[in-house]
Scaffold this motif. Structure first.
Motif, PDB file in Angstrom:
ATOM      1  N   TYR A  99       0.851  -1.184   0.000  1.00  0.00           N
ATOM      2  CA  TYR A  99       0.000   0.000   0.000  1.00  0.00           C
ATOM      3  C   TYR A  99       0.892   1.241   0.000  1.00  0.00           C
ATOM      4  N   THR A 100       0.660   2.121  -0.972  1.00  0.00           N
ATOM      5  CA  THR A 100       1.453   3.342  -1.104  1.00  0.00           C
ATOM      6  C   THR A 100       0.637   4.529  -0.606  1.00  0.00           C
ATOM      7  N   ALA A 101       1.262   5.357   0.227  1.00  0.00           N
ATOM      8  CA  ALA A 101       0.564   6.486   0.833  1.00  0.00           C
ATOM      9  C   ALA A 101       0.476   7.670  -0.131  1.00  0.00           C
ATOM     10  N   ASN A 103       1.045  11.663   0.141  1.00  0.00           N
ATOM     11  CA  ASN A 103       1.642  12.658   1.020  1.00  0.00           C
ATOM     12  C   ASN A 103       1.430  14.062   0.469  1.00  0.00           C
ATOM     13  N   ASN A 120       7.730  11.581   0.301  1.00  0.00           N
ATOM     14  CA  ASN A 120       7.629  10.120   0.328  1.00  0.00           C
ATOM     15  C   ASN A 120       8.747   9.491   1.150  1.00  0.00           C
ATOM     16  N   SER A 128       2.995   5.809   9.871  1.00  0.00           N
ATOM     17  CA  SER A 128       3.105   4.684   8.947  1.00  0.00           C
ATOM     18  C   SER A 128       4.103   5.014   7.842  1.00  0.00           C
ATOM     19  N   HIS A 130       5.672   5.296   4.036  1.00  0.00           N
ATOM     20  CA  HIS A 130       5.066   5.648   2.751  1.00  0.00           C
ATOM     21  C   HIS A 130       4.671   4.379   1.995  1.00  0.00           C
ATOM     22  N   ARG A 185      -7.939   3.643   5.547  1.00  0.00           N
ATOM     23  CA  ARG A 185      -6.884   4.646   5.384  1.00  0.00           C
ATOM     24  C   ARG A 185      -7.365   5.940   6.028  1.00  0.00           C
ATOM     25  N   ARG A 201       0.003  12.448   5.702  1.00  0.00           N
ATOM     26  CA  ARG A 201       0.178  11.178   4.984  1.00  0.00           C
ATOM     27  C   ARG A 201      -1.111  10.365   5.112  1.00  0.00           C
ATOM     28  N   GLN A 203      -2.682   7.016   4.874  1.00  0.00           N
ATOM     29  CA  GLN A 203      -2.197   5.648   4.872  1.00  0.00           C
ATOM     30  C   GLN A 203      -2.928   4.863   5.967  1.00  0.00           C
TER      31      GLN A 203
END
Length: 211
Positions: A99-101, A103, A120, A128, A130, A185, A201, A203
């Motif tokens: 899973y990519t955040a 930002n 990032n 959490s 990135h 999220r 962020r 996430q």
């Protein structure tokens, strides 16, 4: 706690040595920068031996939540914690879900001074990462209070199912143990950073917690 409840003599001896070390009372060797660890726990020759001693046969034992919650590795630096969590996660025979955040800088006027790549790369305690890799059976710690008193900051859970928009976990300890909950999220802001700006962020508020 173990000393008080179980009258464990070995645990009491280790606790006393640990207190002595923290108070600066442990004997030094070679120079004041090195302390003697003679008879202080059981040394491991390398990190692989350490992982096997604390999490033996993890590839088959990880589904036993009681077994998993009875052990943890403490490390002095966040980099070491991340390394240990990564090595143990690789031993789980389950699929990795990444899973990519997202930002962003809170103040739009400061956004021009911060590249996406820089945001990032930021890693601070209590936030959490990135890029968050999760696997079925992985122990994780909740980083925000979502639904008190069931889901509080610091609650340990086990990943049960990974979906695109939420992660299903099993609460692993306490009076709500074994209950399933969904984690969404959410926007996360670090409470204290060294940066002269605030960033956000989005996430899942989770971190692996083998260590």
């Amino acid at each position: 706690m173990r000393v008080a409840l179980q009258a464990d003599e070995r645990a009491e001896l280790f606790a006393n040595k640990l207190l002595k070390l923290g108070n600066g009372g442990t004997d030094t060797v070679q120079s004041p920068d090195y302390v003697s660890l003679l008879n202080f726990g059981t040394p491991a020759e390398n990190i692989d031996i350490l992982l096997d001693r604390i999490y033996p046969q993890i590839h088959s034992n990880y589904e036993n939540h009681t077994w998993l919650m009875q052990r943890a590795i403490l490390a002095p630096h966040n980099d070491s914690v991340s390394q240990i969590n990564k090595l143990l996660a690789e031993k789980l025979p389950t699929q990795t879900h990444t899973y990519t955040a997202i930002n962003s800088v809170v103040d739009e006027e400061q956004a021009v001074h911060c590249t996406v790549e820089f945001l990032n790369s930021i890693e601070v305690p209590g936030l959490s990462p990135h890029v968050l890799d999760l696997k079925f059976g992985m122990p994780v710690m909740l980083l925000r209070s979502i639904k008190p008193p069931e889901l509080m900051n610091g609650t340990r859970c086990i990943i049960h199912n990974c979906n695109r928009h939420f992660v299903e976990v099993v609460i692993a300890a306490g009076i709500y143990s074994a209950q399933h909950r969904s984690i969404p999220r959410i926007p996360l802001r670090p409470s204290d950073t060294m940066f002269p700006f605030q960033f956000e962020r989005k996430q899942f508020p989770l971190r692996p917690c083998f260590a």
